[in-house]
Scaffold this motif. Sequence first.
Motif, PDB file in Angstrom:
ATOM      1  N   ARG A  11       6.423 -13.378   7.304  1.00 49.31           N
ATOM      2  CA  ARG A  11       7.366 -12.274   7.303  1.00 49.31           C
ATOM      3  C   ARG A  11       8.792 -12.736   7.077  1.00 49.31           C
ATOM      4  O   ARG A  11       9.716 -11.953   7.172  1.00 49.31           O
ATOM      5  CB  ARG A  11       7.293 -11.504   8.626  1.00 49.31           C
ATOM      6  CG  ARG A  11       5.952 -10.843   8.861  1.00 49.31           C
ATOM      7  CD  ARG A  11       6.013  -9.925  10.051  1.00 49.31           C
ATOM      8  NE  ARG A  11       6.911  -8.819   9.796  1.00 49.31           N
ATOM      9  CZ  ARG A  11       7.614  -8.217  10.741  1.00 49.31           C
ATOM     10  NH1 ARG A  11       7.548  -8.625  11.973  1.00 49.31           N
ATOM     11  NH2 ARG A  11       8.402  -7.203  10.445  1.00 49.31           N
ATOM     12  N   SER A 402       8.543  -6.722  -0.001  1.00 48.56           N
ATOM     13  CA  SER A 402       8.224  -5.472   0.674  1.00 48.56           C
ATOM     14  C   SER A 402       8.007  -5.758   2.147  1.00 48.56           C
ATOM     15  O   SER A 402       7.285  -6.690   2.506  1.00 48.56           O
ATOM     16  CB  SER A 402       6.969  -4.829   0.075  1.00 48.56           C
ATOM     17  OG  SER A 402       7.223  -4.393  -1.247  1.00 48.56           O
ATOM     18  N   THR A 404       6.662  -5.587   5.860  1.00 50.80           N
ATOM     19  CA  THR A 404       5.366  -5.312   6.466  1.00 50.80           C
ATOM     20  C   THR A 404       5.533  -4.969   7.936  1.00 50.80           C
ATOM     21  O   THR A 404       6.237  -5.661   8.668  1.00 50.80           O
ATOM     22  CB  THR A 404       4.437  -6.524   6.324  1.00 50.80           C
ATOM     23  OG1 THR A 404       4.194  -6.745   4.941  1.00 50.80           O
ATOM     24  CG2 THR A 404       3.115  -6.297   7.030  1.00 50.80           C
ATOM     25  N   THR A 409       2.181  -2.855   4.400  1.00 54.46           N
ATOM     26  CA  THR A 409       3.361  -3.106   3.583  1.00 54.46           C
ATOM     27  C   THR A 409       3.966  -1.805   3.078  1.00 54.46           C
ATOM     28  O   THR A 409       3.258  -0.926   2.585  1.00 54.46           O
ATOM     29  CB  THR A 409       2.999  -4.008   2.390  1.00 54.46           C
ATOM     30  OG1 THR A 409       2.459  -5.229   2.890  1.00 54.46           O
ATOM     31  CG2 THR A 409       4.223  -4.312   1.538  1.00 54.46           C
ATOM     32  N   GLU A 411       5.607   0.444   0.543  1.00 54.72           N
ATOM     33  CA  GLU A 411       5.670   0.513  -0.907  1.00 54.72           C
ATOM     34  C   GLU A 411       5.973   1.931  -1.353  1.00 54.72           C
ATOM     35  O   GLU A 411       5.797   2.889  -0.602  1.00 54.72           O
ATOM     36  CB  GLU A 411       4.352   0.046  -1.535  1.00 54.72           C
ATOM     37  CG  GLU A 411       4.075  -1.438  -1.361  1.00 54.72           C
ATOM     38  CD  GLU A 411       2.852  -1.887  -2.128  1.00 54.72           C
ATOM     39  OE1 GLU A 411       2.004  -1.029  -2.435  1.00 54.72           O
ATOM     40  OE2 GLU A 411       2.749  -3.089  -2.418  1.00 54.72           O
ATOM     41  N   TRP A 506       1.902   3.393   2.552  1.00 60.94           N
ATOM     42  CA  TRP A 506       1.935   2.004   3.014  1.00 60.94           C
ATOM     43  C   TRP A 506       0.678   1.292   2.543  1.00 60.94           C
ATOM     44  O   TRP A 506      -0.423   1.650   2.916  1.00 60.94           O
ATOM     45  CB  TRP A 506       1.999   1.950   4.540  1.00 60.94           C
ATOM     46  CG  TRP A 506       3.318   2.368   5.076  1.00 60.94           C
ATOM     47  CD1 TRP A 506       3.760   3.638   5.235  1.00 60.94           C
ATOM     48  CD2 TRP A 506       4.362   1.528   5.521  1.00 60.94           C
ATOM     49  NE1 TRP A 506       5.013   3.641   5.756  1.00 60.94           N
ATOM     50  CE2 TRP A 506       5.413   2.356   5.945  1.00 60.94           C
ATOM     51  CE3 TRP A 506       4.525   0.150   5.610  1.00 60.94           C
ATOM     52  CZ2 TRP A 506       6.603   1.861   6.451  1.00 60.94           C
ATOM     53  CZ3 TRP A 506       5.711  -0.349   6.117  1.00 60.94           C
ATOM     54  CH2 TRP A 506       6.734   0.502   6.521  1.00 60.94           C
ATOM     55  N   TRP A 511       4.463  -9.768   4.119  1.00 60.95           N
ATOM     56  CA  TRP A 511       5.895  -9.845   3.807  1.00 60.95           C
ATOM     57  C   TRP A 511       6.042 -10.995   2.841  1.00 60.95           C
ATOM     58  O   TRP A 511       5.790 -12.145   3.175  1.00 60.95           O
ATOM     59  CB  TRP A 511       6.668 -10.095   5.098  1.00 60.95           C
ATOM     60  CG  TRP A 511       8.078 -10.510   4.883  1.00 60.95           C
ATOM     61  CD1 TRP A 511       8.567 -11.775   4.920  1.00 60.95           C
ATOM     62  CD2 TRP A 511       9.186  -9.664   4.611  1.00 60.95           C
ATOM     63  NE1 TRP A 511       9.911 -11.770   4.680  1.00 60.95           N
ATOM     64  CE2 TRP A 511      10.314 -10.492   4.489  1.00 60.95           C
ATOM     65  CE3 TRP A 511       9.329  -8.291   4.445  1.00 60.95           C
ATOM     66  CZ2 TRP A 511      11.576  -9.982   4.223  1.00 60.95           C
ATOM     67  CZ3 TRP A 511      10.589  -7.795   4.185  1.00 60.95           C
ATOM     68  CH2 TRP A 511      11.687  -8.628   4.078  1.00 60.95           C
TER      69      TRP A 511
END
Length: 517
Positions: A11, A402, A404, A409, A411, A506, A511
């Motif tokens: 991440r 993106s 998380t 994630t 999006e 999502w 990440w």
Amino acid sequence: MAERNHFSGTRLARRAFLITTATTLALATFANPVDAKKDKKSKTEPTPTVPITLGSMYSVVDQIGARTMWERGITGAGVNVAVIDTGVAPVDALSGPDKVIALVDLSAEAEIEEATYLDTYGHGTHMAGIIAGRTPGADPTTAEDHPEWFMGVAPDASLISVKVGDNSGAVDVSQVIAGVDWVIEHADELDIRVLNLSFGSDSLHSYLTDPMTYAVERAWKAGIVVVVAAGNDGLGEARLAVPANDPYMISVGGLEAASNSAFVIPDWATNGNMVRNPDIGAPGTSIESLRSPGSRADLEHPTARVGDDLFLGSGSSQAAAVTSGAAALLLQEQPSLTPDQVKAKLKRGADAGAVPFASEIYRGEGLLRVDVASSAPTFLATQLHPAALGTGSLHGSRGSASMTVLGITLEGEVTVLGNDWLGSSWTGSRWTGSRWTGSRWTDAEWMGSRWTGASWTGSRWTGSRWTGADWAGSRWTGAEWNEASWSGSRWTGSRWTGSSWSGSRWTGSSWSSAGWS
């Protein structure tokens, strides 16, 4: 070239600020004065009580000419600098009267009482120290005789901390855009003159369409000097990070000191392409700034600690913070300067000869010299670039990064709150100050929109919650939270229900990159 260690973990940002170990630093002691001291041979040099490295703030202020400004009484007094980052820690050098004058938390940790406003990652405290940190009771006019004191570039400037990143450094572009919007809407109230943004994405949008560049241009045109990091993607990238690609901004590349008067281009520096280059370069390698005790960076990189209070970091993040401090000095000396004029003076005062054999695609106009910039002219300073429109997709602005949350994630055209992103609401006359009313922003309650104008007062900043070496309370254990910070009622947006995001926006599970430069 100094060795450096990148942050690790799924991440963490690919552009996280870089960590260097104490054993790799070249030393420049008073016993062997460096070039910047040659004109002061008649002065008795103090006996150092600590090693003076080329990355110490003691050296940095000499390298960029800030000490010359201090000797004229120009220390940043009366200038307020906003820092959009991972928060700040209430360490001694940030705890003086009128040092941190306002705090806002737009991060995932905003509703965790032990973490609200605080820098659980370590990046924001490092930036704040470079810009305006100051050992309590230290006097900038006599600081040359006290290398044991810590002084940022503008030690009498005040700070506004806008926290957007959590303890992993994770942040979504929608949070950063919200932070910029918050700064704009409170600029008059808090007299914000400078915005430091040590952040960048690898968005492929043109600056004309990227939502992030539209946000920072609004700040610039509102009279705020915006300083941004050029990026740390390495030589040969030929593309600055976003929003450093916006030609209105002051884009700063990181340099590595060979001495106090000669610099080289580090191998992590991002270069331009002659269409858009860094505007200037500034010290950014092995910079010793304030440590956030118990933060993730502090716990994962103990060898980067310098004594009890300082920490080593490298990157264009640090270079941008150095430049934000320099901008504060110019604005104290000449308060009527516009952002365009500040940029013109910094570029015209830069020293290309201090970075020999380096093209302007790497170093811009040269090494930042704020003392020279002070007397540089401002004629023909008005910039006339085409204005950003902000009509590109939000997801495109994220680039390859993106965020998380709980393994999912973020999006698509949706903000971190789960609300639909409508580009038209961020452009033209529809983007107005009315969206910041109370605790509401763009028609959804923002979990971290509460803020305080009191600097380090109240139970959040004093007493048992901050122990000086670690975080108090059961949620913080080592470098991880043992309770999900994104769960249940901590989210108040209309699309957050129970422990999951509604809908199908999502996807994915990691990440991958982004963020802190």
